[in-house]
Design a protein around this motif. Structure first.
Motif, PDB file in Angstrom:
ATOM      1  N   GLY A  73       0.798  -1.211   0.000  1.00 35.70           N
ATOM      2  CA  GLY A  73       0.000   0.000   0.000  1.00 35.70           C
ATOM      3  C   GLY A  73       0.831   1.261   0.000  1.00 35.70           C
ATOM      4  O   GLY A  73       0.538   2.202   0.751  1.00 35.70           O
ATOM      5  N   SER A 103      -1.582  -3.457  -5.589  1.00 40.83           N
ATOM      6  CA  SER A 103      -1.627  -2.928  -4.227  1.00 40.83           C
ATOM      7  C   SER A 103      -2.787  -3.539  -3.444  1.00 40.83           C
ATOM      8  O   SER A 103      -3.306  -2.935  -2.505  1.00 40.83           O
ATOM      9  CB  SER A 103      -1.754  -1.398  -4.246  1.00 40.83           C
ATOM     10  N   ARG A 154      -2.890   0.396   2.669  1.00 43.96           N
ATOM     11  CA  ARG A 154      -3.501  -0.097   1.430  1.00 43.96           C
ATOM     12  C   ARG A 154      -4.870   0.540   1.205  1.00 43.96           C
ATOM     13  O   ARG A 154      -5.215   0.939   0.089  1.00 43.96           O
ATOM     14  CB  ARG A 154      -3.613  -1.628   1.513  1.00 43.96           C
TER      15      ARG A 154
END
Length: 421
Positions: free
Chosen positions: A51, A82, A319
């Protein structure tokens, strides 16, 4: 009639954030163990699985990989690059499998024990009742998901108590997710694992005579600021020679470089009445916490630390915030899963000698191979087209911040050519 020679290629899933000696070793061993002529790397683009922005842009990291043994580098779709470990692995495996010319995938693990990793992956992929029931029971008791999962795996007999710690190591976790994805997708990929040597994945220290971790390397680069090219050791002792020049030439980015954009995105969404839980990995509870703390300005990292709890780890929060910044909605993520996780293969770079490999991919692959951005989107439909637009958008965000921070002019996704060595 002359029988056509079979082409062997090994797949590697990577971030190279940044590339170091351990990565070069992995590529060499992967080719050796699989008896492959080519190494195909599927790599995160400008944002990575924890993230965060990659320390160097994807084209720089592609050049690093190609100069140190990789033959072809493809981009993992940004929706999943991600994402959670499960989504990251599912997309990576689907991408490699869709090429048709890759027969093996080789990953590093702290365990190095394929039998144990496979046993755990089989349970997690099939979720038998004895596992599922115990998992629910532990979650109801208030255990975190990793704690509940470990207890359920021991109860189901997948691992003994002495092996439960396997799932405490990040490369083991990813390796198990790769195996899970192979099993669930019935992918035509033979898995191989290499025991990780040297520093641990999250080890922030650079130790002499050992492979470093990418975490340690990023820390050293950040602490050196703009003067790392003048240091006598710290960084350059841990990277291959071709990478040293790239480090000297390149400009790094970090989480806090995106603070203004993140705060602006949060304020705009709040003003427009768009719920934060519309975005991937943002639960109702986390959305409420973000809303409560919205009026206060904080840097990206300060905001992560402000929001994290026992249930919401630093990485999970990072994230979630990145998904808000990049506009990675739950709907886009779900549509991308239904589209098969990797409905196209976008080339970031290749070696001239690997042209025959790309010919095989075009002949045997089940997904389109994208070498040029111009017109690429018009050749895709539905979720695939939306995913590619998200790739472009994510990289343009990264490039905008890079230009603003250093006052330099760089190429965008429509003017940048693939890297060819």
């Amino acid at each position: 009639m002359i029988k056509e020679k079979n082409l062997h290629a090994v797949g590697i899933i990577a971030e190279y954030n940044p590339f170091h000696n351990g990565h070069a070793y992995h590529i060499r061993k992967a080719k050796e163990l699989s008896n492959a002529e080519y190494a195909v790397v599927v790599m995160s683009g400008d944002f990575v699985q924890r993230g965060a922005p990659a320390i160097y842009d994807k084209y720089t990291r592609t050049a690093m990989a190609l100069s140190c043994g990789a033959d072809l580098v493809l981009e993992i779709p940004s929706v999943f690059a991600s994402g959670s470990a499960e989504d990251f692995a599912s997309s990576s495996v689907a991408l490699l499998n869709g090429l048709g010319a890759v027969d093996t995938v080789c990953f590093g693990s702290e365990s190095g024990d394929m039998e144990k990793l496979s046993a755990i992956a089989t349970i997690l992929a099939n979720e038998p009742a004895v596992y599922s029931d115990e998992l629910r029971k532990e979650l109801k008791k208030g255990a975190t998901f990793p704690e509940a999962r470990n207890t359920a795996l021991v109860t189901s007999g997948a691992v003994g108590k002495e092996d439960a710690s396997i799932l405490a190591s990040p490369n083991n976790i990813l390796g198990i997710e790769y195996l899970k994805a192979i099993y669930r997708q019935n992918a035509s990929l033979t898995p191989l694992t290499i025991a990780r040597n040297g520093s641990g994945y999250h080890d922030p220290l650079l130790m002499p005579d050992r492979f470093c971790s990418a975490t340690g390397l990023r820390k050293a680069l950040r602490e050196s600021g703009e003067h790392y090219n003048e240091t006598e050791n710290t960084v350059f002792d841990y990277v291959p020679d071709p990478v040293k020049l790239k480090i000297q030439e390149s400009k790094p980015l970090y989480c806090d470089d995106f603070s203004l954009l993140l705060n602006a995105a949060l304020l705009r969404l709040s003003m427009e009445g768009i719920p934060f839980n519309n975005f991937s990995d943002v639960s109702d509870e986390l959305a409420a916490r973000i809303t409560k703390q919205l009026p206060d300005y904080h840097s990206f990292e300060e905001k992560i630390n402000q929001l994290k709890t026992r249930q919401y780890t630093y990485t999970r929060v990072s994230r979630a915030l990145l998904h808000i910044l990049l506009g990675t909605t739950c709907q886009l993520t779900e549509d991308a899963r239904r589209a098969g996780y990797a409905p196209y293969a976008r080339i970031l770079g290749f070696k001239k000698e690997s042209v025959s490999l790309m010919g095989e991919i075009k002949k045997r692959g089940s997904i389109p191979l994208i070498a040029k951005t111009a017109g690429a989107e018009t050749n895709l439909t539905g979720a695939a087209a939306a995913m590619l637009r998200h790739d472009f958008y994510s990289s343009h965000i990264y490039q905008t911040v890079l230009q603003a921070k250093y006052g330099i002019k760089i190429k965008n996704e429509f003017t940048q050519s693939v890297v060819i060595l």
